[in-house]
Design an enzyme around this catalytic site. Structure first.
Site, PDB file in Angstrom:
ATOM      1  N   CYS A 292       1.412  -2.060  15.917  1.00 31.14           N
ATOM      2  CA  CYS A 292       1.375  -1.802  14.471  1.00 31.14           C
ATOM      3  C   CYS A 292       0.809  -3.002  13.714  1.00 31.14           C
ATOM      4  CB  CYS A 292       2.775  -1.484  13.961  1.00 31.14           C
ATOM      5  SG  CYS A 292       2.833  -1.184  12.184  1.00 31.14           S
TER       6      CYS A 292
ATOM      7  N   CYS B 280       6.409  -4.336  15.958  1.00 28.97           N
ATOM      8  CA  CYS B 280       6.054  -3.394  17.026  1.00 28.97           C
ATOM      9  C   CYS B 280       4.645  -3.736  17.527  1.00 28.97           C
ATOM     10  CB  CYS B 280       6.135  -1.958  16.519  1.00 28.97           C
ATOM     11  SG  CYS B 280       7.817  -1.526  16.023  1.00 28.97           S
TER      12      CYS B 280
ATOM     13  N   SER C 275      11.485   6.285  15.335  1.00 33.98           N
ATOM     14  CA  SER C 275      10.306   5.836  16.074  1.00 33.98           C
ATOM     15  C   SER C 275      10.739   5.407  17.468  1.00 33.98           C
ATOM     16  CB  SER C 275       9.641   4.667  15.332  1.00 33.98           C
ATOM     17  OG  SER C 275       9.071   5.133  14.136  1.00 33.98           O
ATOM     18  N   LEU C 276      10.513   6.272  18.446  1.00 33.53           N
ATOM     19  CA  LEU C 276      11.039   6.036  19.796  1.00 33.53           C
ATOM     20  C   LEU C 276      10.022   5.297  20.668  1.00 33.53           C
ATOM     21  CD1 LEU C 276      13.732   6.731  21.117  1.00 33.53           C
ATOM     22  CD2 LEU C 276      12.652   8.762  22.079  1.00 33.53           C
TER      23      LEU C 276
ATOM     24  N   CYS D  60       3.217   8.673   1.038  1.00 32.05           N
ATOM     25  CA  CYS D  60       3.779   7.736   2.016  1.00 32.05           C
ATOM     26  C   CYS D  60       3.963   6.405   1.311  1.00 32.05           C
ATOM     27  CB  CYS D  60       2.805   7.615   3.188  1.00 32.05           C
ATOM     28  SG  CYS D  60       3.325   6.407   4.418  1.00 32.05           S
TER      29      CYS D  60
ATOM     30  N   ASN E 137      -3.594   4.978  16.452  1.00 36.12           N
ATOM     31  CA  ASN E 137      -4.709   4.638  15.573  1.00 36.12           C
ATOM     32  C   ASN E 137      -5.141   3.238  15.959  1.00 36.12           C
ATOM     33  OD1 ASN E 137      -4.686   7.047  13.973  1.00 36.12           O
ATOM     34  ND2 ASN E 137      -2.799   6.280  13.050  1.00 36.12           N
TER      35      ASN E 137
ATOM     36  N   SER F 129      11.979   7.000   7.982  1.00 35.56           N
ATOM     37  CA  SER F 129      11.563   6.734   9.355  1.00 35.56           C
ATOM     38  C   SER F 129      12.026   5.343   9.762  1.00 35.56           C
ATOM     39  CB  SER F 129      10.038   6.836   9.452  1.00 35.56           C
ATOM     40  OG  SER F 129       9.610   6.572  10.768  1.00 35.56           O
TER      41      SER F 129
ATOM     42  N   GLU G 229       0.834  -1.191   0.000  1.00 36.80           N
ATOM     43  CA  GLU G 229       0.000   0.000   0.000  1.00 36.80           C
ATOM     44  C   GLU G 229       0.871   1.243   0.000  1.00 36.80           C
ATOM     45  OE1 GLU G 229      -4.058  -1.535   2.079  1.00 36.80           O
ATOM     46  OE2 GLU G 229      -2.433  -1.094   3.440  1.00 36.80           O
TER      47      GLU G 229
ATOM     48  N   CYS H 195       6.642  -6.516   7.479  1.00 32.96           N
ATOM     49  CA  CYS H 195       7.724  -5.931   8.275  1.00 32.96           C
ATOM     50  C   CYS H 195       8.154  -6.941   9.329  1.00 32.96           C
ATOM     51  CB  CYS H 195       7.240  -4.650   8.950  1.00 32.96           C
ATOM     52  SG  CYS H 195       8.535  -3.771   9.854  1.00 32.96           S
TER      53      CYS H 195
ATOM     54  N   GLY I 171       6.932  -1.595   6.234  1.00 36.69           N
ATOM     55  CA  GLY I 171       8.341  -1.985   6.209  1.00 36.69           C
ATOM     56  C   GLY I 171       9.258  -1.086   6.998  1.00 36.69           C
ATOM     57  N   GLU I 172      10.469  -1.584   7.237  1.00 35.07           N
ATOM     58  CA  GLU I 172      11.500  -0.846   7.959  1.00 35.07           C
ATOM     59  C   GLU I 172      12.602  -0.525   6.938  1.00 35.07           C
ATOM     60  OE1 GLU I 172      12.427   0.678  10.783  1.00 35.07           O
ATOM     61  OE2 GLU I 172      14.382   0.850   9.819  1.00 35.07           O
TER      62      GLU I 172
ATOM     63  N   CYS J 207      -1.185   5.809   9.963  1.00 33.70           N
ATOM     64  CA  CYS J 207       0.032   5.156  10.465  1.00 33.70           C
ATOM     65  C   CYS J 207      -0.284   3.842  11.142  1.00 33.70           C
ATOM     66  CB  CYS J 207       0.724   6.034  11.503  1.00 33.70           C
ATOM     67  SG  CYS J 207       1.160   7.629  10.872  1.00 33.70           S
TER      68      CYS J 207
HETATM   69  N1  SAH Z   1       9.385   1.004  10.271  1.00 31.07           N
HETATM   70  C1  SAH Z   1       9.511   2.437  10.220  1.00 31.07           C
HETATM   71  C2  SAH Z   1       8.578   3.014   9.221  1.00 31.07           C
HETATM   72  C3  SAH Z   1       7.096   2.940   9.595  1.00 31.07           C
HETATM   73  S1  SAH Z   1       6.637   4.547   9.905  1.00 31.07           S
HETATM   74  C4  SAH Z   1       9.307   3.019  11.588  1.00 31.07           C
HETATM   75  O1  SAH Z   1       8.830   2.307  12.468  1.00 31.07           O
HETATM   76  O2  SAH Z   1       9.674   4.154  11.819  1.00 31.07           O
HETATM   77  C5  SAH Z   1       5.131   4.405  10.615  1.00 31.07           C
HETATM   78  C6  SAH Z   1       5.038   5.182  11.919  1.00 31.07           C
HETATM   79  O3  SAH Z   1       3.734   4.933  12.429  1.00 31.07           O
HETATM   80  C7  SAH Z   1       6.018   4.668  12.949  1.00 31.07           C
HETATM   81  O4  SAH Z   1       6.439   5.675  13.800  1.00 31.07           O
HETATM   82  C8  SAH Z   1       5.158   3.673  13.668  1.00 31.07           C
HETATM   83  O5  SAH Z   1       5.652   3.357  14.928  1.00 31.07           O
HETATM   84  C9  SAH Z   1       3.844   4.395  13.725  1.00 31.07           C
HETATM   85  N2  SAH Z   1       2.715   3.525  14.009  1.00 31.07           N
HETATM   86  C10 SAH Z   1       2.667   2.193  13.872  1.00 31.07           C
HETATM   87  N3  SAH Z   1       1.473   1.727  14.276  1.00 31.07           N
HETATM   88  C11 SAH Z   1       0.747   2.793  14.669  1.00 31.07           C
HETATM   89  C12 SAH Z   1      -0.572   2.963  15.158  1.00 31.07           C
HETATM   90  N4  SAH Z   1      -1.389   1.924  15.311  1.00 31.07           N
HETATM   91  N5  SAH Z   1      -0.982   4.205  15.459  1.00 31.07           N
HETATM   92  C13 SAH Z   1      -0.175   5.267  15.266  1.00 31.07           C
HETATM   93  N6  SAH Z   1       1.080   5.168  14.793  1.00 31.07           N
HETATM   94  C14 SAH Z   1       1.542   3.951  14.498  1.00 31.07           C
END
Ligand code: SAH
Length: 371
Positions: free
Chosen positions: A124, A121, A221-222, A110, A297, A198, A97, A117, A166-167, A340
């Site tokens: 996600c 996390c 992404s912290l 985006c 989300n 990211s 997507e 991935c 993906g990462e 996201c």
């Molecule tokens: N793998 C990379 C790129 C994905 S970016 C990364 O993690 O940075 C997508 C962003 O959306 C990341 O910061 C991820 O942590 C965040 N994200 C993932 N699931 C989410 C959710 N359910 N609600 C809000 N943000 C989310």
């Protein structure tokens, strides 16, 4: 007529120098190769017959020996807020997507870097798919080309965020080559500043990125302020700890007026307390940082909830009081699962999370066919 094509005959996988070399291999001049690259990337034309400034015999040779592959747009879903999610079908039948987020003044695309991935996390949906495969450089860059031409924004200054599925640092070489293609002056000619990579903090990749001549903006992404907390939310933290990640960020070379964006998903009752906010501010002390708060989300199958707005505001206010630059991400396209962490499509291999998602009918129609 020859039907066997050399592996470098798919011009969408090649950077400009490689396209020029491939075209020269057909007996043409370098500038003909430059023209082909321009047709593909700047003008969005992939049919050699339509490349009208090339001599007819060269067009015929290219049509016979080369191709410009591209994912096909299978569906487009437009959200109430104008966000458009594209379901793209790759050559091998897998799906990814990509999302167009209209905004004023910036238009943002985006795009994905992998099918699924591996990072898993906790909050996600894409992570629930597991990693199906890496995308190729052409598959990454072509998402941008398709959306840019589809939205007629190819000649405008749009932004690209590598925040889809993906990462990116887990698919390092393909991602960097895609960035090289996207920023080429003869192609879409993006300014590297308009691309944001990211990452969850795959440290070897981050160290390598620090030495790249072409530097995108960096987002990290912290999501947590202690190892204990981050181990649970972002499993890769068990390998690359918070201290090492922050250390790498501190050393990351930044151009003038640039900052690292730290993304922080807010999960009600988990990482959204005032103590978390104070710890976050201390952790980022001395780094040229901005913080992007992402209230979760929510989605079925994700065992967390989104904090109330006043909770989000209180968290943001503490960071601001510490002198940090803070933004709260307005979620776009939530009604079509384009926001996201909501990107998930069917792969050939089903992980338990995918099966769950399918059972809950999260998948786009293409994925539901087999149910
Ligand atoms: N793998 C990379 C790129 C994905 S970016 C990364 O993690 O940075 C997508 C962003 O959306 C990341 O910061 C991820 O942590 C965040 N994200 C993932 N699931 C989410 C959710 N359910 N609600 C809000 N943000 C989310």
């Amino acid at each position: 007529m020859s039907t066997i094509q050399p592996p470098d005959s798919d011009l969408s996988e090649l950077d400009r120098a490689e396209v020029e070399a491939a075209v020269m291999d057909q007996g043409a001049r370098r500038f003909h190769g430059t023209q082909v690259f321009q047709w593909i990337w700047a003008r969005g034309v992939t049919d050699f017959a339509a490349m009208t400034d090339l001599a007819q015999p060269l067009r015929a040779t290219l049509a016979e020996r080369c191709r410009v592959s591209a994912p096909t747009i299978e569906t487009r879903q437009v959200s109430a807020d104008g966000t458009t999610k594209f379901l793209l079908r790759l050559a091998d039948g897998r799906h990814i997507e990509a999302v167009y987020i209209p905004d004023t003044p910036a238009q943002t695309f985006c795009v994905s870097t992998q099918v699924g991935c591996a990072m898993n996390c906790a909050f996600c949906l894409t992570g629930k798919m597991g990693l199906v495969r890496n995308l190729t450089p052409g598959e990454i860059a072509t998402q941008v080309r398709l959306i840019a031409h589809e939205t007629r924004l190819a000649n405008t200054a749009f932004n690209v965020v590598l925040m889809g599925m993906g990462e990116p640092l887990h698919n390092y070489d393909a991602t960097m080559k895609a960035i090289r293609i996207l920023t080429d002056a003869k192609g879409l000619a993006m300014h590297p500043k308009r691309i944001t990579l990211s990452t969850v903090g795959v440290l070897p990749g981050l160290e390598k990125l620090a030495n790249e001549p072409l530097m995108p903006n960096l987002a990290v992404s912290l999501h947590a302020t202690t190892n204990e907390q981050r181990d649970r939310l972002v499993p890769v933290n068990r390998k690359y700890t918070l201290e090492d990640l922050i250390d790498a960020c501190r050393r990351f070379p930044l151009a003038k007026r640039r900052r690292i964006m730290f993304e922080y998903v807010l999960l009600a009752g988990v990482n959204d307390t005032p103590e978390d906010a104070h710890r976050l501010a201390r952790l980022l002390g001395g780094i040229k940082a901005k913080v992007n708060l992402l209230p979760l989300n929510e989605a079925p199958g994700i065992a967390f909830t989104r904090p109330a707005d006043d909770r989000v505001n209180a968290f943001a206010q503490i960071l601001v009081d510490h002198g940090l630059v803070v933004t709260v991400r307005r979620s776009r396209g939530r009604d079509i699962r384009a926001a996201c962490g909501q990107l998930i499509v069917d792969g050939q291999r089903r992980s338990p999370g995918q099966t769950l998602a399918a059972a809950l009918r999260l998948e786009p129609s293409a994925g539901n066919a087999r149910l």
